[in-house]
Design a protein around this motif. Sequence first.
Motif, PDB file in Angstrom:
ATOM      1  N   LYS A 259       4.998   9.996  -5.821  1.00  0.00           N
ATOM      2  CA  LYS A 259       5.078   8.588  -5.483  1.00  0.00           C
ATOM      3  C   LYS A 259       3.862   7.806  -5.984  1.00  0.00           C
ATOM      4  O   LYS A 259       3.993   6.779  -6.643  1.00  0.00           O
ATOM      5  CB  LYS A 259       5.207   8.440  -3.967  1.00  0.00           C
TER       6      LYS A 259
ATOM      7  N   GLY B 288       0.827  -1.206   0.000  1.00  0.00           N
ATOM      8  CA  GLY B 288       0.000   0.000   0.000  1.00  0.00           C
ATOM      9  C   GLY B 288       0.859   1.252   0.000  1.00  0.00           C
ATOM     10  O   GLY B 288       1.977   1.232   0.516  1.00  0.00           O
ATOM     11  N   PHE B 289       0.368   2.335  -0.590  1.00  0.00           N
ATOM     12  CA  PHE B 289       1.049   3.633  -0.627  1.00  0.00           C
ATOM     13  C   PHE B 289       2.384   3.581  -1.368  1.00  0.00           C
ATOM     14  O   PHE B 289       3.266   4.388  -1.130  1.00  0.00           O
ATOM     15  CB  PHE B 289       1.282   4.187   0.786  1.00  0.00           C
TER      16      PHE B 289
ATOM     17  N   ILE C 101      -8.178  15.295  -9.243  1.00  0.00           N
ATOM     18  CA  ILE C 101      -9.109  15.238  -8.119  1.00  0.00           C
ATOM     19  C   ILE C 101      -8.630  16.142  -6.992  1.00  0.00           C
ATOM     20  O   ILE C 101      -9.397  16.911  -6.425  1.00  0.00           O
ATOM     21  CB  ILE C 101      -9.233  13.781  -7.596  1.00  0.00           C
ATOM     22  N   GLN C 102      -7.314  16.073  -6.698  1.00  0.00           N
ATOM     23  CA  GLN C 102      -6.827  16.887  -5.594  1.00  0.00           C
ATOM     24  C   GLN C 102      -6.930  18.379  -5.909  1.00  0.00           C
ATOM     25  O   GLN C 102      -7.257  19.175  -5.038  1.00  0.00           O
ATOM     26  CB  GLN C 102      -5.385  16.523  -5.233  1.00  0.00           C
TER      27      GLN C 102
ATOM     28  N   LEU D 108      -6.593   5.307  -6.071  1.00  0.00           N
ATOM     29  CA  LEU D 108      -6.930   6.121  -4.902  1.00  0.00           C
ATOM     30  C   LEU D 108      -7.144   5.242  -3.677  1.00  0.00           C
ATOM     31  O   LEU D 108      -6.698   5.558  -2.581  1.00  0.00           O
ATOM     32  CB  LEU D 108      -8.210   6.910  -5.215  1.00  0.00           C
ATOM     33  N   ILE D 109      -7.810   4.110  -3.876  1.00  0.00           N
ATOM     34  CA  ILE D 109      -8.138   3.244  -2.743  1.00  0.00           C
ATOM     35  C   ILE D 109      -6.922   2.421  -2.315  1.00  0.00           C
ATOM     36  O   ILE D 109      -6.636   2.290  -1.139  1.00  0.00           O
ATOM     37  CB  ILE D 109      -9.324   2.324  -3.105  1.00  0.00           C
ATOM     38  N   PHE D 110      -6.207   1.877  -3.273  1.00  0.00           N
ATOM     39  CA  PHE D 110      -5.137   0.932  -2.938  1.00  0.00           C
ATOM     40  C   PHE D 110      -3.778   1.611  -2.749  1.00  0.00           C
ATOM     41  O   PHE D 110      -2.999   1.216  -1.891  1.00  0.00           O
ATOM     42  CB  PHE D 110      -5.044  -0.146  -4.030  1.00  0.00           C
TER      43      PHE D 110
ATOM     44  N   GLY E 241      -3.219   5.160  -2.520  1.00  0.00           N
ATOM     45  CA  GLY E 241      -3.188   6.458  -1.862  1.00  0.00           C
ATOM     46  C   GLY E 241      -2.798   7.563  -2.817  1.00  0.00           C
ATOM     47  O   GLY E 241      -2.772   7.361  -4.034  1.00  0.00           O
ATOM     48  N   ASN E 242      -2.483   8.727  -2.266  1.00  0.00           N
ATOM     49  CA  ASN E 242      -2.283   9.906  -3.089  1.00  0.00           C
ATOM     50  C   ASN E 242      -1.135  10.734  -2.524  1.00  0.00           C
ATOM     51  O   ASN E 242      -1.318  11.471  -1.568  1.00  0.00           O
ATOM     52  CB  ASN E 242      -3.595  10.712  -3.084  1.00  0.00           C
ATOM     53  N   LEU E 243       0.072  10.562  -3.071  1.00  0.00           N
ATOM     54  CA  LEU E 243       1.211  11.356  -2.613  1.00  0.00           C
ATOM     55  C   LEU E 243       2.029  11.793  -3.814  1.00  0.00           C
ATOM     56  O   LEU E 243       2.408  10.971  -4.648  1.00  0.00           O
ATOM     57  CB  LEU E 243       2.088  10.547  -1.650  1.00  0.00           C
TER      58      LEU E 243
ATOM     59  N   PHE F  85      -9.148  19.717  -7.747  1.00  0.00           N
ATOM     60  CA  PHE F  85     -10.564  20.056  -7.646  1.00  0.00           C
ATOM     61  C   PHE F  85     -10.980  20.201  -6.187  1.00  0.00           C
ATOM     62  O   PHE F  85     -11.723  21.097  -5.822  1.00  0.00           O
ATOM     63  CB  PHE F  85     -11.401  18.970  -8.331  1.00  0.00           C
ATOM     64  N   GLU F  86     -10.481  19.292  -5.332  1.00  0.00           N
ATOM     65  CA  GLU F  86     -10.877  19.298  -3.934  1.00  0.00           C
ATOM     66  C   GLU F  86     -10.185  20.407  -3.154  1.00  0.00           C
ATOM     67  O   GLU F  86     -10.771  21.003  -2.270  1.00  0.00           O
ATOM     68  CB  GLU F  86     -10.525  17.961  -3.283  1.00  0.00           C
ATOM     69  N   GLY F  87      -8.900  20.640  -3.457  1.00  0.00           N
ATOM     70  CA  GLY F  87      -8.141  21.618  -2.701  1.00  0.00           C
ATOM     71  C   GLY F  87      -8.485  23.016  -3.144  1.00  0.00           C
ATOM     72  O   GLY F  87      -8.742  23.253  -4.320  1.00  0.00           O
TER      73      GLY F  87
END
Lengths: 273, 281
Positions: free
Chosen positions: A222, A134-135, A231-232, A213-215, A217-219, A234-236
Motif C-alpha cells: 500500500k 495519511g497511510f 529501511i525495514q 515515511l512521515i506522511f 507510513g509503511n505498509l 535493515f531494521e528488521g
Amino acid sequence: MNRPAVIERGAMTTVIALTLVFGLFFVLPFAGLVERAIEDGNTFDLWRTEQVRDALFLSFWTSTLSVALAILFGTPVAYVLARSRFRGKALIDALVDLPIVLPPTVAGVALLTAFGRRGLIGQPLDNWTGLTLGFSTTAVVMAQTLVSAPFYVRAAKGGIEAIDPQLERVAYTLGASRVRTFFRVVAPQARPSLIAGIILSWSRAMGELGATLIFAGNLQGKTQTMPLAIIQAFEGSSLGLSGAVALSLILLIVALVALVIFRALAGRAAPPI
Amino acid sequence: MVAVPTRSLLTVLAALVAIGSLAASCAGSDAKATPAASSDATPILQGEITVFAASSLTDAFSEIGKTFMAANPKTRVNFNFASSSALATQINEGGPADVFAAADSTSMKSVTDKGNAAEPKTFATNLPVVVVPKTGSPVQAFADLAKPGVKLILAAPGVPIGNYARTVLTNASAANGGISPDFSAKVLANLKSNEANVRAVLTKIQTGEADAGIVYSTDAATVPNDVKTIAIPAQYNIIATYPIAPIKSTKHVDIATAFVQFVLGPAGQQILGKSGFQPAP
C-alpha cells in the motif's frame, strides 16, 4: 600560455590523482553491494519474495504517476516561468525550487501539517467527507510529486529558455496557434531538457524515502515503496542486511537501466541543468 | 560546464560554513554537563564512549548520560538511539559502539552470537500498552483494536516492540482464555503502517494520524497530555526485558564497564524508575 612544462605536468598529475580518488569513492560503495550480495548468495531468492515484488511494483507505478503529474502541471508552469515577466515571478521561481534544496523529511512534516488528519486541509477534509489521506497510496504519490516535480520544472524551464523566441514568433506569423506552436516548435526543441527532467524527477520519486515515511507510513502493498522496504529490511532482524543489500541491488539496476533508456530516448546527451 | 567566478564560489562556501558552525554552536550549547568534583580514589576515567541504545530509552539514558558525565568530568558519553534491531545490525557491521542497551533479548542475542558482546545483564523491564489520541479515538478498550475501520499502527516486525505487540495479539487469540480465535487477524487487518521504532509509533498517535498503537508504558508516559494509555490485560501481556553489555571492540573498556555499572547501580536505577521502568527482576 607558456608555463614551464614541469608545472603543467604537476597540475596534470594532481588532476588525475584527484579524479581517481573521487572515482573510487563513487565506485567502491557499489562494489561493496555486489560483493556482499555474492557473499550472501541468497539475493535471487530474496528478489522473488512477495514483499519485494509488491514494493517494486508500487514504486514503479507511483513514480510514473508522479512524473505524469509533474509533466501535466509542471510544463505550463515551466513555460510561463521561461517566457513571461510578471510581478512576483522571482517568488514563484523560488517556491518551485524550494523542494530541491529542502530535506525530504521537512517535506514530509510539511505534508503532515497540511494534509494530515489534524492538518490545515486534512482536518476539514476529514470532518466533511471522512476522507483521510495519511497511510494511503495517494499520500505516497503526493510525497513523491512534491519532492520530484521541481526537478522536472527546473529542467523544462531551462530548456525552453534556451530556445530562440524568434522561432515561436515565426510560427505565430505562419498562423500556428499557441498550443500548436508549443507542441510543434517548443517541445521538440526542448526535448533533451524535458527528457532530462523526466529522468531526474522519476529517479527522485523512485528514491523518495523521508517524506513518504512521515506522511504515508509503511505498509506492504500500500505505501511500502522500495526505499521503505530497504529501511525495514535493515531494521528488521528477519531479512536483515542481506535483505537490504538485495533490495538495494534491484534499485541500482533499475536506476542504471532507466538512465540508459532515457539517454537513448533523448537522442543526444542531456544538456547541463 | 558553466564557468563560476572563483570569488563568488568562495563567498558561498564561506557563508555555508558560517551557517553550519552557527547552527552547531547553537545545538551544542546545552550539551555541556556541569563538572562535579570526583573525590574517589579510583583511577580517573578519561575519554569518550558511544552508547547504542533502544529508542524507548531516549529520555532515561540521556539523563543517565548527563549524570554519569557529571560524576566523571573527563568523560563524554554519546548516544545513538534507534530500534534495537537496527542497532544490532549496525554493531555487527562494525558500528562504533562501546555499549549496547537493547529493548529485547533477541537483538542482544544477535550481537552476542557474533561474539561482539558477552554476558549481558538485565537492567530494566517495561510493559507494552495501547496508546490512543487523547480525544476521538474509536478505541477505548483493548478489545476495541479489532473493531473494523480502526487505524492501527505498530512498529515493524523485527523491532522489539513490534514483535511484542504481535505476541500480545497472538496471546489474546489463544483458544482458551483468549478474546476470540480470530482476534489477531482482525486487529492486523486494521494495520496501517509498520513504523521503524517505538517513538515513530508514538508520534503518529500524538499527531492524531492514527487511532491506536502499541508502545511501552514508559514512552506513553512522556506525553501524558497528548495520548491516553489503555492497559493490556495482564494475561495476554508480556514483560519486556532490557539487557545491557559493553561491546568487545571498545577502546575504552574502563568507561564502558563503568557506564554499565552506573546503569545497574542505584543512580541509574533511580533515573530509570523515574521514567517508569521497572527494576531488573
